[in-house]
Scaffold this motif. Structure first.
Motif, PDB file in Angstrom:
ATOM      1  N   THR A 294      69.796  80.481  13.315  1.00  0.00           N
ATOM      2  CA  THR A 294      69.464  80.214  14.625  1.00  0.00           C
ATOM      3  C   THR A 294      67.799  79.805  14.643  1.00  0.00           C
ATOM      4  O   THR A 294      67.179  79.160  15.431  1.00  0.00           O
ATOM      5  CB  THR A 294      69.383  81.723  15.115  1.00  0.00           C
ATOM      6  OG1 THR A 294      70.746  81.875  15.532  1.00  0.00           O
ATOM      7  CG2 THR A 294      68.666  81.896  16.559  1.00  0.00           C
ATOM      8  N   LEU A 295      67.027  80.602  13.536  1.00  0.00           N
ATOM      9  CA  LEU A 295      65.650  80.142  13.480  1.00  0.00           C
ATOM     10  C   LEU A 295      65.502  78.813  13.168  1.00  0.00           C
ATOM     11  O   LEU A 295      64.620  78.103  13.651  1.00  0.00           O
ATOM     12  CB  LEU A 295      65.202  81.387  12.251  1.00  0.00           C
ATOM     13  CG  LEU A 295      63.595  81.274  12.179  1.00  0.00           C
ATOM     14  CD1 LEU A 295      63.049  81.668  13.373  1.00  0.00           C
ATOM     15  CD2 LEU A 295      63.272  82.028  10.934  1.00  0.00           C
ATOM     16  N   PHE A 296      66.214  78.290  12.245  1.00  0.00           N
ATOM     17  CA  PHE A 296      66.102  76.885  12.080  1.00  0.00           C
ATOM     18  C   PHE A 296      66.289  75.926  13.105  1.00  0.00           C
ATOM     19  O   PHE A 296      65.788  75.011  13.325  1.00  0.00           O
ATOM     20  CB  PHE A 296      67.015  76.532  10.732  1.00  0.00           C
ATOM     21  CG  PHE A 296      67.123  74.977  10.521  1.00  0.00           C
ATOM     22  CD1 PHE A 296      66.277  74.461   9.630  1.00  0.00           C
ATOM     23  CD2 PHE A 296      68.216  74.144  10.809  1.00  0.00           C
ATOM     24  CE1 PHE A 296      65.977  72.939   9.225  1.00  0.00           C
ATOM     25  CE2 PHE A 296      68.173  72.897  10.357  1.00  0.00           C
ATOM     26  CZ  PHE A 296      67.150  72.093   9.739  1.00  0.00           C
ATOM     27  N   THR A 297      67.384  76.018  13.860  1.00  0.00           N
ATOM     28  CA  THR A 297      67.640  75.468  15.070  1.00  0.00           C
ATOM     29  C   THR A 297      66.495  75.483  16.188  1.00  0.00           C
ATOM     30  O   THR A 297      66.019  74.329  16.414  1.00  0.00           O
ATOM     31  CB  THR A 297      69.018  75.883  15.725  1.00  0.00           C
ATOM     32  OG1 THR A 297      69.983  75.773  14.734  1.00  0.00           O
ATOM     33  CG2 THR A 297      69.105  75.337  16.940  1.00  0.00           C
ATOM     34  N   TRP A 298      65.835  76.679  16.491  1.00  0.00           N
ATOM     35  CA  TRP A 298      64.833  76.696  17.083  1.00  0.00           C
ATOM     36  C   TRP A 298      63.655  75.972  16.297  1.00  0.00           C
ATOM     37  O   TRP A 298      62.856  75.296  17.170  1.00  0.00           O
ATOM     38  CB  TRP A 298      64.502  78.421  17.343  1.00  0.00           C
ATOM     39  CG  TRP A 298      63.227  78.598  17.805  1.00  0.00           C
ATOM     40  CD1 TRP A 298      62.671  78.461  19.103  1.00  0.00           C
ATOM     41  CD2 TRP A 298      61.923  78.984  17.224  1.00  0.00           C
ATOM     42  NE1 TRP A 298      61.507  78.872  19.412  1.00  0.00           N
ATOM     43  CE2 TRP A 298      60.884  79.089  18.138  1.00  0.00           C
ATOM     44  CE3 TRP A 298      61.617  79.331  15.940  1.00  0.00           C
ATOM     45  CZ2 TRP A 298      59.822  79.571  17.830  1.00  0.00           C
ATOM     46  CZ3 TRP A 298      60.480  79.679  15.433  1.00  0.00           C
ATOM     47  CH2 TRP A 298      59.505  79.966  16.500  1.00  0.00           C
TER      48      TRP A 298
END
Length: 618
Positions: A316-320
């Motif tokens: 999720t952090l990478f996508t954001w």
């Protein structure tokens, strides 16, 4: 009293000047043992040592009877010895003919015969054995040099030498004739032939592009001048840069990257093993690297797959982080995104938490990448830019001695290949084809005046075959390849290369897409997937079996369908991919389906997979 440094009238003089100006600075770093993995150690050469090796190799070639402008063909993988032999040919006043080591024997035969090459340099004993039947038909080749390893025992000792033999022979000859190298270099003019590069060709027999010294001297000066033109030296190349060079030196872009360091004086880490790129980057820690788009596509896909496979907070952090950093980059470089103060604050946090770690995977010192040889998907360019590693797209042909235009950090716009280099003119004709004119244009095709006249008109404009447009800032955007543009049976034109590049930016597990639809009633595609990414996906999703079984699974079909659906959302109705087939194997250089510079050979692919294409339209 000091003696003025002679102005370079040849690439040979340019190298002599460099060795004189900075003799003790490192010129090259290279693997100490090509059979060992990264970490086994690296050796280095100073510019003085490069000059010494080049002089000895040149003297060795002269002792074998090489005359000025006679051709020496090099059929080998990128390595320090390839570079040194090329410099040796320059010093001897000869002309290098570049041959991809993967070129099929039939084409090697034609290239060596058509170019009139007198000496052939091969990789090793295995390469020599593969080309022995070809050499039997080419009596004009009087010597063969084996770069690595020993000369085969059954080879003629008078005509087949090892690299070490040539060096030793050259040192003896140079000792007895100390003026021979200076005499050869002094006799060269800008109009003397320096290189013949045979276009690998997406169709038909290769054509030999004649590039005299003046084209290389112009290219070097123009690229260095363009890079230095921006504010705050943001793009300027300096002696403190470090290039990572793995490109095939048989390609015009690879050859150019041997010469730009000679002008500027910076160091190059050279290792042609493409399997080692990922491992080498954090070890070498380059400040820039030149590559075709496929390497950036694969790197993006690898990072994306790894992060998503971690799942949870990491994914999720990478996508954001990817989203907000790409938006900032787009907003700052003429794209469609906007950037509020809140978004910029998020991007700073995203950079600290995610993108800084991504940069470390590439060595942590990249000032910028340069992409060439094919179209780069703008979304991949935005992602790298958002990660703090801008990819500058360049454009050119073998016939234009590599670059004709190059994007720069201060006038960058995703999807554009920059403005023409200083001294080069660009325009489009009524059909939208890009035409180029300037000092970097070839002399012509070797032994092929008809093909030369077909490409360069009476006013000196070179017809590239590429379609594009030029914006108000002079930046060029490619919209397709003239010969690859096809029309559906409904009369609608489709530019397959644009669709294929978009798909690679959308699908992180893709390797190749081949868009089909010429004279058909709808557009379809052949799709190949990256084996590493597919294997990783299968492990995460509990799909067992080898690559062919995985890509044929219903689960994989569903995943790829999702990416195709996303692609179709941004396409016109007649461009949408209505059907596709996931191929059981990737396209390969060995099967002649892609060129060694990773360009698609569309005709060969459609021939090899004719049954699969027919099934799409059954």
């Amino acid at each position: 009293m000091t003696t003025a440094t002679p102005s370079p009238t040849s690439t040979s003089r340019l190298l002599k000047n460099r060795a004189s100006a900075t003799p003790d600075r490192h010129a090259y770093t290279f693997p100490a043992d090509l059979s060992a993995p990264t970490g086994a150690g690296w050796d280095s050469l100073t510019w003085s040592q490069v000059d010494d090796r080049a002089s000895a190799l040149a003297a060795g070639l002269i002792s074998l009877g090489l005359q000025p402008t006679e051709r020496v063909a090099i059929a080998a993988t990128t390595s320090i010895r390839w570079a040194l032999v090329d410099y040796g040919v320059m010093y001897a006043g000869g002309a290098t003919v570049t041959v991809y080591p993967t070129t099929v024997a039939e084409d090697v035969d034609f290239i060596l015969s058509d170019s009139g090459s007198r000496v052939l340099v091969v990789e090793d004993a295995a390469q020599f054995a593969r080309l022995t039947p070809v050499l039997a038909e080419l009596p004009q080749i009087h010597h063969v040099i084996v770069l690595y390893g020993d000369v085969p025992e059954d080879a003629d000792a008078d005509s087949v030498l090892s690299y070490a033999d040539l060096l030793a022979r050259g040192r003896d000859y140079y000792g007895a004739h100390p003026r021979v190298i200076d005499d050869r270099i002094n006799a060269l003019t800008p109009e003397h032939l320096a290189t013949v590069i045979y276009t690998s060709g997406t169709t038909g027999r290769p054509k030999g592009v004649e590039l005299p010294h003046r084209t290389w001297l112009y290219e070097i000066d123009a690229v260095v001048e363009a890079a230095a033109a921006g504010p705050d030296d943001i793009g300027r190349l300096t002696v403190d840069d470090l290039q990572y060079l793995w490109l095939p030196l048989a390609h015009v872009l690879g050859k150019l990257m041997l010469l730009i360091p000679v002008q500027v004086g910076f160091e190059t880490a050279i290792d042609g093993r493409t399997s080692m790129i990922t491992e080498n980057l954090p070890v070498i820690r380059p400040t820039y690297m030149v590559s075709p788009p496929r390497v950036f596509e694969k790197a993006y896909g690898g990072v994306n797959t790894m992060m998503q496979s971690a799942g949870g907070v990491t994914g999720t952090l990478f996508t954001w982080a990817s989203r907000v950093c790409s938006q900032i980059f787009d907003a700052d470089h003429g794209g469609d995104a906007t950037a509020s103060p809140w978004l910029r604050a998020q991007a700073k946090t995203a950079d600290r938490l995610v993108m800084a770690k991504v940069r470390q995977r590439f060595g942590g010192r990249i000032r910028y990448f340069i992409s060439g040889a094919a179209a780069l998907d703008p979304d991949i360019a935005r992602w790298f830019g958002g990660a703090g590693m801008m990819i500058l797209e360049g454009y050119g042909l073998t016939e234009t001695c590599a670059a004709s235009s190059l994007a720069m950090p201060w006038n960058y716009r995703p999807g554009y290949i920059g403005a023409p280099l200083p001294g080069t003119e660009a325009r489009t004709d009524e059909a939208g084809e890009i035409l180029l004119r300037g000092p970097g244009m070839m002399d012509g095709f070797h032994n092929n005046p008809d093909a030369t006249a077909e490409m360069i008109d009476a006013d000196g404009w070179l017809h590239t075959g590429d379609l594009g447009e030029i914006d108000d800032a002079g930046r060029i955007r490619l919209t397709g390849r003239k010969k690859e543009l096809f029309k559906t049976s409904n009369g609608k034109y489709v530019a397959p290369t644009v669709i294929e590049a978009k798909f690679k930016g959308i699908c992180p597990i893709s390797s190749q897409m081949v868009v089909i639809g010429d004279n058909r009633n709808f557009t379809s595609a052949l799709i190949t997937l990256d084996e590493d990414a597919v294997t990783s996906w299968a492990q995460r999703n509990g799909v067992a079996g080898f690559y062919g079984r995985i890509v044929a699974s219903p689960q994989m079909r569903e995943v790829v369908q999702g990416y195709v659906d996303t692609l179709n959302e941004g396409l016109n109705q007649w461009e949408k991919i209505k059907k596709f087939t996931i191929m059981s194997r990737d396209l390969t250089v060995e099967d002649q389906e892609i060129t060694p510079s990773l360009k698609l050979r569309r005709t060969v692919v459609t021939e090899h997979f004719a049954d699969d294409i027919a099934a799409l339209y059954a």
